[in-house]
Design a protein around this motif. Sequence first.
Motif, PDB file in Angstrom:
ATOM      1  N   MET A   1     -39.506  52.756 -81.781  1.00  0.00           N
ATOM      2  CA  MET A   1     -39.943  51.390 -82.504  1.00  0.00           C
ATOM      3  C   MET A   1     -38.452  50.900 -82.771  1.00  0.00           C
ATOM      4  N   ALA A   2     -37.935  49.843 -82.884  1.00  0.00           N
ATOM      5  CA  ALA A   2     -36.344  49.494 -83.379  1.00  0.00           C
ATOM      6  C   ALA A   2     -36.410  49.017 -84.980  1.00  0.00           C
ATOM      7  N   ILE A   3     -35.554  49.723 -85.551  1.00  0.00           N
ATOM      8  CA  ILE A   3     -35.263  49.751 -87.071  1.00  0.00           C
ATOM      9  C   ILE A   3     -34.196  49.558 -87.874  1.00  0.00           C
ATOM     10  N   LEU A   4     -34.595  49.065 -88.596  1.00  0.00           N
ATOM     11  CA  LEU A   4     -33.243  48.601 -88.965  1.00  0.00           C
ATOM     12  C   LEU A   4     -33.121  49.538 -90.774  1.00  0.00           C
ATOM     13  N   ILE A   5     -31.623  50.291 -90.329  1.00  0.00           N
ATOM     14  CA  ILE A   5     -31.643  50.822 -91.518  1.00  0.00           C
ATOM     15  C   ILE A   5     -30.981  51.069 -92.902  1.00  0.00           C
ATOM     16  N   ARG A   6     -30.925  50.194 -94.111  1.00  0.00           N
ATOM     17  CA  ARG A   6     -30.086  50.370 -95.038  1.00  0.00           C
ATOM     18  C   ARG A   6     -29.039  51.671 -94.863  1.00  0.00           C
ATOM     19  N   THR A   7     -27.602  51.099 -95.107  1.00  0.00           N
ATOM     20  CA  THR A   7     -26.391  51.940 -95.213  1.00  0.00           C
ATOM     21  C   THR A   7     -25.401  51.841 -96.454  1.00  0.00           C
ATOM     22  N   ASP A   8     -25.384  50.805 -96.922  1.00  0.00           N
ATOM     23  CA  ASP A   8     -24.208  50.440 -97.672  1.00  0.00           C
ATOM     24  C   ASP A   8     -24.881  51.450 -98.911  1.00  0.00           C
ATOM     25  N   ALA A   9     -23.610  51.435-100.222  1.00  0.00           N
ATOM     26  CA  ALA A   9     -23.307  52.313-100.892  1.00  0.00           C
ATOM     27  C   ALA A   9     -24.735  52.453-101.502  1.00  0.00           C
ATOM     28  N   GLU A  10     -25.355  51.117-101.901  1.00  0.00           N
ATOM     29  CA  GLU A  10     -26.705  51.081-102.601  1.00  0.00           C
ATOM     30  C   GLU A  10     -27.277  51.720-102.485  1.00  0.00           C
ATOM     31  N   ALA A  11     -27.590  51.680-100.699  1.00  0.00           N
ATOM     32  CA  ALA A  11     -28.848  52.090-100.232  1.00  0.00           C
ATOM     33  C   ALA A  11     -30.129  53.350-100.980  1.00  0.00           C
ATOM     34  N   ASP A  12     -31.166  53.026-100.707  1.00  0.00           N
ATOM     35  CA  ASP A  12     -32.255  54.096-101.096  1.00  0.00           C
ATOM     36  C   ASP A  12     -32.558  54.870-100.275  1.00  0.00           C
ATOM     37  N   ASP A  13     -32.425  55.087 -99.245  1.00  0.00           N
ATOM     38  CA  ASP A  13     -33.029  55.535 -97.740  1.00  0.00           C
ATOM     39  C   ASP A  13     -34.063  54.051 -97.339  1.00  0.00           C
ATOM     40  N   GLU A  14     -33.545  53.230 -97.221  1.00  0.00           N
ATOM     41  CA  GLU A  14     -34.487  52.194 -96.526  1.00  0.00           C
ATOM     42  C   GLU A  14     -34.250  52.075 -95.430  1.00  0.00           C
ATOM     43  N   LYS A  15     -35.824  51.901 -94.874  1.00  0.00           N
ATOM     44  CA  LYS A  15     -35.600  51.752 -93.779  1.00  0.00           C
ATOM     45  C   LYS A  15     -36.820  50.786 -93.094  1.00  0.00           C
ATOM     46  N   TYR A  16     -36.439  49.079 -92.303  1.00  0.00           N
ATOM     47  CA  TYR A  16     -37.469  48.188 -92.152  1.00  0.00           C
ATOM     48  C   TYR A  16     -37.776  48.182 -90.815  1.00  0.00           C
ATOM     49  N   GLU A  17     -39.000  48.424 -90.288  1.00  0.00           N
ATOM     50  CA  GLU A  17     -39.753  48.346 -88.785  1.00  0.00           C
ATOM     51  C   GLU A  17     -39.708  47.152 -87.794  1.00  0.00           C
ATOM     52  N   LEU A  18     -39.293  46.593 -87.385  1.00  0.00           N
ATOM     53  CA  LEU A  18     -39.146  45.402 -87.090  1.00  0.00           C
ATOM     54  C   LEU A  18     -39.960  45.375 -85.966  1.00  0.00           C
ATOM     55  N   VAL A  19     -41.123  45.128 -86.294  1.00  0.00           N
ATOM     56  CA  VAL A  19     -42.607  45.316 -85.046  1.00  0.00           C
ATOM     57  C   VAL A  19     -42.938  43.551 -85.281  1.00  0.00           C
ATOM     58  N   GLU A  20     -42.649  42.987 -84.968  1.00  0.00           N
ATOM     59  CA  GLU A  20     -42.860  41.276 -85.233  1.00  0.00           C
ATOM     60  C   GLU A  20     -41.884  40.784 -84.006  1.00  0.00           C
ATOM     61  N   ASP A  21     -42.710  39.803 -83.447  1.00  0.00           N
ATOM     62  CA  ASP A  21     -41.381  39.377 -82.468  1.00  0.00           C
ATOM     63  C   ASP A  21     -40.078  38.388 -83.052  1.00  0.00           C
ATOM     64  N   GLU A  22     -40.898  38.111 -84.602  1.00  0.00           N
ATOM     65  CA  GLU A  22     -39.302  37.298 -85.181  1.00  0.00           C
ATOM     66  C   GLU A  22     -39.773  37.449 -86.366  1.00  0.00           C
ATOM     67  N   MET A  23     -38.383  38.393 -87.376  1.00  0.00           N
ATOM     68  CA  MET A  23     -38.631  38.779 -88.241  1.00  0.00           C
ATOM     69  C   MET A  23     -38.059  38.095 -89.319  1.00  0.00           C
ATOM     70  N   ILE A  24     -38.254  37.689 -90.382  1.00  0.00           N
ATOM     71  CA  ILE A  24     -36.540  36.877 -91.414  1.00  0.00           C
ATOM     72  C   ILE A  24     -35.817  37.468 -92.398  1.00  0.00           C
ATOM     73  N   LEU A  25     -35.236  37.893 -92.782  1.00  0.00           N
ATOM     74  CA  LEU A  25     -34.512  37.658 -93.576  1.00  0.00           C
ATOM     75  C   LEU A  25     -33.808  37.413 -94.453  1.00  0.00           C
ATOM     76  N   GLY A  26     -34.077  37.525 -96.225  1.00  0.00           N
ATOM     77  CA  GLY A  26     -33.742  36.322 -97.290  1.00  0.00           C
ATOM     78  C   GLY A  26     -34.508  36.871 -98.661  1.00  0.00           C
ATOM     79  N   ARG A  27     -34.259  35.864 -99.729  1.00  0.00           N
ATOM     80  CA  ARG A  27     -34.248  36.312-101.137  1.00  0.00           C
ATOM     81  C   ARG A  27     -36.351  35.053-100.876  1.00  0.00           C
ATOM     82  N   HIS A  28     -36.738  35.460-100.178  1.00  0.00           N
ATOM     83  CA  HIS A  28     -37.893  34.825-100.315  1.00  0.00           C
ATOM     84  C   HIS A  28     -39.308  35.206-100.723  1.00  0.00           C
ATOM     85  N   PRO A  29     -40.118  35.230-100.958  1.00  0.00           N
ATOM     86  CA  PRO A  29     -41.631  36.557-101.167  1.00  0.00           C
ATOM     87  C   PRO A  29     -41.915  35.995 -99.413  1.00  0.00           C
TER      88      PRO A  29
END
Length: 556
Positions: A1-29
């Motif tokens: 399964m494809a994953i986006l993994i936070r790697t910046d200095a403030e990251a806290d072991d955050e991983k986001y599984e790309l489970v949908e055909d389109e996944m939007i990243l942003g501030r909106h809930p």
Amino acid sequence: MAILIRTDAEADDEKYELVEDEMILGRHPDCQIQLDYGAISRQHAKVIHDGDQFFVEDLGSRNGTLVNDQPISSRHRLLEGDSVQICDLTFRFTSGADPVGPSWGFGMDESSRAVLVDDKASSRVMSKLEMTTDGSHLMLEANPEVKLQAVLEITRDLSRTLSLDEVLPKMLDSLFKIFIQADRGFIVLKSDDNGTLIPKAVKFRRPDQDDTIRISRTIVNEVMESHEAILSADAASDERFQMSQSIADFSIRSMMCAPLMDSEGKVLGVIQIDTLNQKSRFTQDDLAVLAGVAAPAGMAIENAQLHDDVLRQQAIERDLEMAHRVQQGLLPSEPPELPGYHFFDFYEPAKHVGGDSYDYIPLPDGRLAVVLADVSGKGVAAALLMAKLTAESRYCLASEPDPAAAIQRLNRTFSGPGWEDRFVTLVLAVLDPTCDEVQVVNAGHLPPLVRHGKEVNMPGEEHAGLPLGVASDYPYESFTITLGKGDYLAFYTDGFSEAMNASGELYGIERMETHFADEVPDAVELGKHLLDDVEQFVSGHPQSDDMCLVCVGRMK
């Protein structure tokens, strides 16, 4: 399964599984990957799954999306290990083909790609060689004189080179002359910001070879952590497979990997050489030669990095000096000449450029507008915003005869899209010499100092409004000050009131009020008097904030 993994200095072991055909990243809930950070747009970017491929696309965000430090303007295909940056957040993309959780992350530079392969079940270490920052004893273990001579030539060549872009390719070229069985080689170095390993130089024996680098995660991790040079092989380590054609078909190769260390023994990266030829595997002597080269090479890379850092810093200093001159050119070249009045102004940024500013703007009917402002933040970003403020304030004052209406118009401009997380405190004074009255509009700034005779006060507190950019429809108010003969008016930024001495004490507004009341002949001497007192108070302690002062005096 494809994953986006936070790697910046403030990251806290955050991983986001790309489970949908389109996944939007942003501030909106409603975003599938919600990133609640002010600089990120409501719908910033999206990741698209199309067949067996993944793409990232910027959605017209105000701050853009970067892949491997390069801004993208259209749909961009994601490859294993790609770095995706959204404002201050950095993610590493993995397709899921390899287990997640390496000791070292991998990124790319613009000229190469890297794919992590091998785990502990499929990669076997055949030999190890401890590394130090002095590789002289390692050279002696590789007995052939021709190899020893080649190592000496590499060391001599490296000592003559200062540019990192010249050091790395030259190193690989020389190693290919020593190891004639080598098919591919690469050098990866740690980035300065988060320690990600970035391929910096790649060499192939044959130009028709695939340009994808296959990096053994297990080997590189062990080399980085143990400071040991490693000779590794997979099926080639088993004598039964030496002549097997299937082994060659699957590109299972012999490999050498050595750490590159600086003069203090810190790992800068690794250098790896590998071969497809199962009949000409690398030996222990070959490993000793590579380790012998890696020791001086690491120091050469350290010197090159220091050299490049100096050149970059010099370029930055030149750019900042130019920015300083440009910003100074945006300020008034001299005080205005207005019958019956005298002026003093001063501006000193804490860095090369800053976010404080002042301006004199002639208005119809002989009036004069004095604008003093302070942008949140410091440095280049604040200076660029201040340049826009200067232009916009002139336009608004020319369009709106009423000072309060002009500031309301200016506020709407700075409350629009693109100025989030920024605000400006500002004070506007419109002087009418025909009646000696000053209309003042205060947008969240420090109140002005007014001196009538020897009495000093700070009027208009009840009329002070919000800083620009906080509320787009805020109703600003003006108030009027009448200047008698010999009266003075001063506007200043908090760089004065918050000037600090070596004991951590602040200069303070009360002390400024006291010295503002001292007897002086004109506004010029008043301004110099205040500057001298602040300078005496801080007694050489470094300036921590931009300082801006404008004094206006009516002649006696």
